[in-house]
Design a protein around this motif. Structure first.
Motif, PDB file in Angstrom:
ATOM      1  N   ASP A  19     -71.580 -26.257  66.368  1.00 25.94           N
ATOM      2  CA  ASP A  19     -70.897 -25.283  67.216  1.00 25.94           C
ATOM      3  C   ASP A  19     -71.684 -23.978  67.191  1.00 25.94           C
ATOM      4  N   SER A  20     -71.196 -22.980  67.920  1.00 26.69           N
ATOM      5  CA  SER A  20     -71.935 -21.724  68.058  1.00 26.69           C
ATOM      6  C   SER A  20     -72.056 -20.974  66.736  1.00 26.69           C
ATOM      7  N   LEU A  21     -71.010 -21.013  65.918  1.00 27.09           N
ATOM      8  CA  LEU A  21     -71.071 -20.299  64.642  1.00 27.09           C
ATOM      9  C   LEU A  21     -72.092 -20.940  63.709  1.00 27.09           C
ATOM     10  N   LEU A  62     -76.427 -12.360  69.700  1.00 24.95           N
ATOM     11  CA  LEU A  62     -75.554 -13.506  69.468  1.00 24.95           C
ATOM     12  C   LEU A  62     -74.452 -13.171  68.462  1.00 24.95           C
ATOM     13  N   TRP A  63     -74.820 -12.450  67.394  1.00 20.33           N
ATOM     14  CA  TRP A  63     -73.813 -12.073  66.396  1.00 20.33           C
ATOM     15  C   TRP A  63     -72.796 -11.091  66.985  1.00 20.33           C
ATOM     16  N   ARG A  64     -73.249 -10.254  67.898  1.00 19.13           N
ATOM     17  CA  ARG A  64     -72.347  -9.273  68.497  1.00 19.13           C
ATOM     18  C   ARG A  64     -71.211  -9.958  69.252  1.00 19.13           C
ATOM     19  N   GLY A  65     -71.478 -11.147  69.758  1.00 14.75           N
ATOM     20  CA  GLY A  65     -70.443 -11.869  70.490  1.00 14.75           C
ATOM     21  C   GLY A  65     -69.443 -12.587  69.605  1.00 14.75           C
ATOM     22  N   GLU A  66     -69.668 -12.576  68.295  1.00 11.76           N
ATOM     23  CA  GLU A  66     -68.750 -13.223  67.361  1.00 11.76           C
ATOM     24  C   GLU A  66     -67.763 -12.199  66.813  1.00 11.76           C
ATOM     25  N   ASN A  67     -66.527 -12.338  67.150  1.00 14.27           N
ATOM     26  CA  ASN A  67     -65.506 -11.395  66.691  1.00 14.27           C
ATOM     27  C   ASN A  67     -64.842 -11.911  65.423  1.00 14.27           C
ATOM     28  N   GLU A 108     -71.560  -6.215  61.419  1.00  6.88           N
ATOM     29  CA  GLU A 108     -72.488  -5.620  60.452  1.00  6.88           C
ATOM     30  C   GLU A 108     -73.834  -6.341  60.478  1.00  6.88           C
ATOM     31  N   ILE A 109     -73.791  -7.666  60.528  1.00  6.13           N
ATOM     32  CA  ILE A 109     -75.032  -8.435  60.598  1.00  6.13           C
ATOM     33  C   ILE A 109     -75.778  -8.102  61.881  1.00  6.13           C
ATOM     34  N   SER A 110     -75.037  -7.988  62.987  1.00  7.01           N
ATOM     35  CA  SER A 110     -75.652  -7.643  64.265  1.00  7.01           C
ATOM     36  C   SER A 110     -76.347  -6.292  64.195  1.00  7.01           C
ATOM     37  N   GLU A 111     -75.705  -5.332  63.551  1.00 10.11           N
ATOM     38  CA  GLU A 111     -76.286  -3.991  63.443  1.00 10.11           C
ATOM     39  C   GLU A 111     -77.566  -4.007  62.612  1.00 10.11           C
TER      40      GLU A 111
END
Length: 374
Positions: free
Chosen positions: A282-284, A318-323, A329-332
């Motif tokens: 899956d996406s995660l 991609l991480w930014r789209g995971e709520n 934090e990982i996205s940043e």
């Protein structure tokens, strides 16, 4: 010869001399139009025999490859390929009849049979005939039998399993894209071996074979192929057990082989930008697996820094789209790296070094990000 070196060492030297005499007599007659090439091969064999105490199997394989390339005609290659195929079928028939244990009770006879089969696999790779689906299926069956035989004779069958895997890999490299029906069998066999049969004796060969399959043109993008693969997936497997990317990433560090590692990294980079239902559950899982595999590379000094920053930016989006959880934090952190910015905690730590005691429990921002990923 290798059989006699193992089983009857006292006869090896005499037999080697007799073999060289036969070859020096027959090879020039068999290849009258290639006298110079034949003489070069014979000289190489003579040198190999003289240095047999420290010569390696790869040295002998190189001589065989030289003979095939320079001396054999297309018709001879076809004849030899057919003979190799007969040896495969003979071995399969023996396994199917239970003969591997009943018909050859003498250990030396079993060893001789295994070495003959391994030589046939080697010659088939060197001959490199056009792809034939029936040969591929026979090799798959031979691989299954070899794996089953490990329970009875692991010492002699590990090498045979390796040869089967290497030969299958050579066939996959020339397999036409149109042979979709053959992909599921080999893909899920590789995943099963990596997930459930951790054997260091042939793990590298399994990883190499799987990477060769996934690297085939259109494997990651052809939806029809994905449907066929998913339809043929073992029904009792969970979606995580059948994750191809997960199997690659968990085994990419196993051998220390830089070539396999680089090929695996290339597949992971492709997975960042391509959504392939066969690769991941899956996406995660796709995000976690790709980040887990690529973060050590992103944090290293590299000549290809711009490319690494581009990958980091893709992962950040991609991480930014995971709520969920620490996704933001990982996205940043990944976005900071993509811009070439130092992490936010480094200057603060330096400024406060003399003013406040060091807190050993403080987690560095980059390390905190990595811990969250894992």
């Amino acid at each position: 010869m290798r059989y006699f070196e193992l089983a009857h060492a006292h006869l090896a030297e005499d037999i080697a001399r007799e073999c060289m005499l036969v070859l020096r007599t027959l090879l020039p007659l068999a290849h009258p139009s290639s006298s110079v090439e034949v003489e070069n091969v014979l000289d190489a064999l003579s040198q190999y025999e003289l240095s047999s105490s420290y010569a390696t199997a790869s040295d002998f394989n190189s001589i065989l490859a030289q003979y095939v390339k320079r001396c054999m005609s297309p018709s001879e290659i076809t004849i030899w390929s057919d003979e190799c195929m007969k040896e495969f079928l003979l071995a399969i028939a023996l396994y199917n009849s239970g003969g591997s244990k009943a018909a050859m009770p003498v250990e030396s006879a079993k060893l001789q049979s295994t070495l003959c089969l391994r030589f046939s696999l080697l010659m088939y790779r060197l001959l490199a005939p056009p792809f034939h689906g029936d040969v591929f299926l026979s090799l798959m069956e031979l691989l299954h039998h070899s794996l089953d035989e490990q329970n009875h004779d692991p010492a002699n069958t590990n090498a045979l399993v390796r040869d089967c895997l290497v030969t299958l890999c050579a066939m996959v490299e020339i397999m036409p894209v149109t042979k979709l029906v053959l992909y599921p069998q080999i893909v899920w066999v590789c995943i099963a071996l990596l997930n459930h049969c951790k054997n260091a004796a042939f793990q590298d060969q399994v990883v190499d074979l799987l990477l060769t399959i996934v690297s085939k043109p259109h494997f990651l993008t052809q939806s029809i192929l994905h449907d066929v693969l998913l339809a043929k997936r073992p029904p009792h497997w969970s979606k995580y057990q059948s994750s191809v990317l997960r199997a690659i990433v968990l085994n990419m560090h196993s051998s220390g082989d830089s070539r396999l590692y680089e090929r695996a990294q290339h597949i992971v980079v492709q997975a960042v930008t391509l959504s392939c239902p066969v690769l991941v559950a899956d996406s995660l899982e796709r995000l976690v697996t790709c980040t887990f595999a690529l973060v050590p590379t992103l944090g290293s000094t590299s000549d290809n820094l711009e490319h690494l920053r581009s990958i980091a930016l893709d992962l950040s989006y991609l991480w930014r789209g995971e709520n969920r959880g620490t996704a933001s934090e990982i996205s940043e952190l990944l976005e900071q790296f993509s811009r070439g910015e130092p992490d936010s905690g480094s200057s603060t730590a330096a400024d406060s070094k003399t003013d406040s005691p060091v807190d050993n429990n403080t987690i560095h921002p980059i390390r905190r990000g990595r811990r969250a990923v894992v």
